[in-house]
Structures are given as C-alpha cells and as structure tokens.
Design an enzyme around this catalytic site. Sequence first.
Site, short mmCIF file in Angstrom:
data_model
loop_
_atom_site.label_atom_id
_atom_site.label_comp_id
_atom_site.label_asym_id
_atom_site.label_seq_id
_atom_site.Cartn_x
_atom_site.Cartn_y
_atom_site.Cartn_z
N SER A 1 -49.38 -8.60 -5.90
CA SER A 1 -49.77 -8.69 -7.25
C SER A 1 -50.80 -7.64 -7.63
O SER A 1 -51.90 -7.50 -7.02
CB SER A 1 -50.22 -10.07 -7.58
N ALA B 1 -49.05 -13.06 -13.03
CA ALA B 1 -48.61 -14.07 -13.87
C ALA B 1 -49.59 -15.04 -14.45
O ALA B 1 -49.96 -15.17 -15.67
CB ALA B 1 -47.36 -14.98 -13.58
N HIS C 1 -40.00 -14.62 -10.85
CA HIS C 1 -38.84 -14.31 -9.99
C HIS C 1 -37.59 -14.68 -10.77
O HIS C 1 -37.68 -14.55 -12.08
CB HIS C 1 -38.60 -14.94 -8.48
#
Length: 293
Positions: free
Chosen positions: A62, A128, A165
């Site tokens: 990430s 996120a 996803h």
Amino acid sequence: MVSERGVFTLGHSPDPDDAFMFYAMAEHKIDLRGYRFEHRLEDIQTLNERALRGELHISAISIHAYAYVSERYALLPCGASMGDGYGPILVGKIPNPNAQIPNPNQDVELRAWLRGCVIAVPGKMTSAFLALQLFLGKFDYVVVPFDQIFATVKTGRADAGLIIHEGQLTYGRSGFQKIVDLGEWWKSETGLPLPLGGNVLRKDIPQTVQHDLLEIIRESIDFGLAHRDDAVRHSLPYARDMDAELAAKFIGMYVNEFTRDYGEIGRAAIRKFLGAARDKGYIDTPVEVEFVE
C-alpha cells in the site's frame, strides 16, 4: 540479507490485477535473465506487515505503508495501482434499518452521519484507510480481512464498510449501496489520481541487479498488456465472484497507463497523498519518496 544465486522473493496479492501484471513472469513468457522468483501470494495488509520487517525482496505494498518502509525499500516506477476518478468505496446496506444514509451531495450531513457509525476497514495500513481518514477525519472502525467486510456490515457489527478489490464492482449485487467513492472525491479535491498500491524493491540489492529486476517487471506488465486475453485468462482463478467480463473490467481499472510508469502525474499524486496525511497527523514519520531508476 541480499538474495543469493539470483533467487528473489516476490510478494503480491492473490487478485486479478496483480496476477495480470506478473503473468509473464509466472509463466516464463519473457526472459528472466537468469533470475528466479518465488511468488508469495498474500493479502495486502499481510504484505504491508512483512515489508515493515523487510522480509521480501520485492513486494506489492500500500502507498500508505510505504511511508513506514522507505528507509529499507524504494518504489519501483512501474506496477502502480491508481484510481483515476475512482477507488475504494464506502458502502452501506440496502436498506439500512438503523439510519437513513444522507444524500452523498449533502457533504456536511454525510460526514456527520459517518462519524457516528462504526466502519469496517480492511487494515490500518491500507491506502483506503488513509484516504478515508483524509475524507472523514476521526471515526470509529473495526479492522477485518477485506473479504469479510460485506459480512461484517450485513451482521450489524459495522454500519458501513470500506471496500477494496473486486467489491468495488460487486457491492450492488451483494445488497449494498454506495455512500462515497474515495477516488472520485480525491480527484475532485486535487485533480490527481488516488495512489493505492505500488511495488517496492529492497535497497540492499546491488544497483545493477535492481535495474535488471525493474526491467523484468516492466516487461512482464508490457507483455500482459500486449497479450491481454491470455493474461486475463491467467488471472481468472484469482477473480473472486467475478466472471471473465467483470474481471477484465477490474483489471482495466487498475492496470493502466500509470502501471507501466507513474509519470510525473503519478509521482505528484503520491507526494500529495502522503504529504496531506503527514500534514494532518495521520502519518507520524518523515516521508521520503524514492524511486528505483
């Protein structure tokens, strides 16, 4: 320790976009220049944690987590997952028996409502989660594996869920409604794509080998893009709850022009994203963005 005998551990998610990127390497469709790669397929939160410990030579990560591993790893300029006007989605149940979700266009009311919710998130080091912090500020949350977020909201353990996803494409048929698309919000705020994931390479690998590894990964991405149908077929076993058409759509969202190279726009997006988080106190370490060149 630097890899011996040209064997490198390569971590990536068991998702169709990552499978697409590494198809040519996994199936030996390109010249691997005498190197061997041990593919380690794990969810992104696990890969983030392994990167903190420096366990893998090459890994998907990430962008949020990169802030904490930049002393040990550099970003490869290829392999990015960027949402250009789309990205992780905050969802609620249809219908929501506990509260009426405010109109997404009523920004102040929506954020106030969300701050009174418990939100299921897929990991505190995911991009996120950081994007949601930038959007919302402080909020209550529960951390669950990304593939259990729908169930967590359905059972009432959480009021809303942060979806990454394939759930970004399947939430409607799973009985959920979109509350906010964080990639869309970020684009409206900054004019930039939302940087979600990238690939990193350990800095203790010799420079000449780093260059070889970069070129191999870029060639793998190029091969997939040039042989899209074959690469999509290779990716289908990793496409949870998606048929071939939906999987191809998802891959197209996150294997794009930024994937082959961030370019100046992609690099600016990373610096803006991590810089904004640092300024607001969501990242508590100095951020040095370094690319393998």
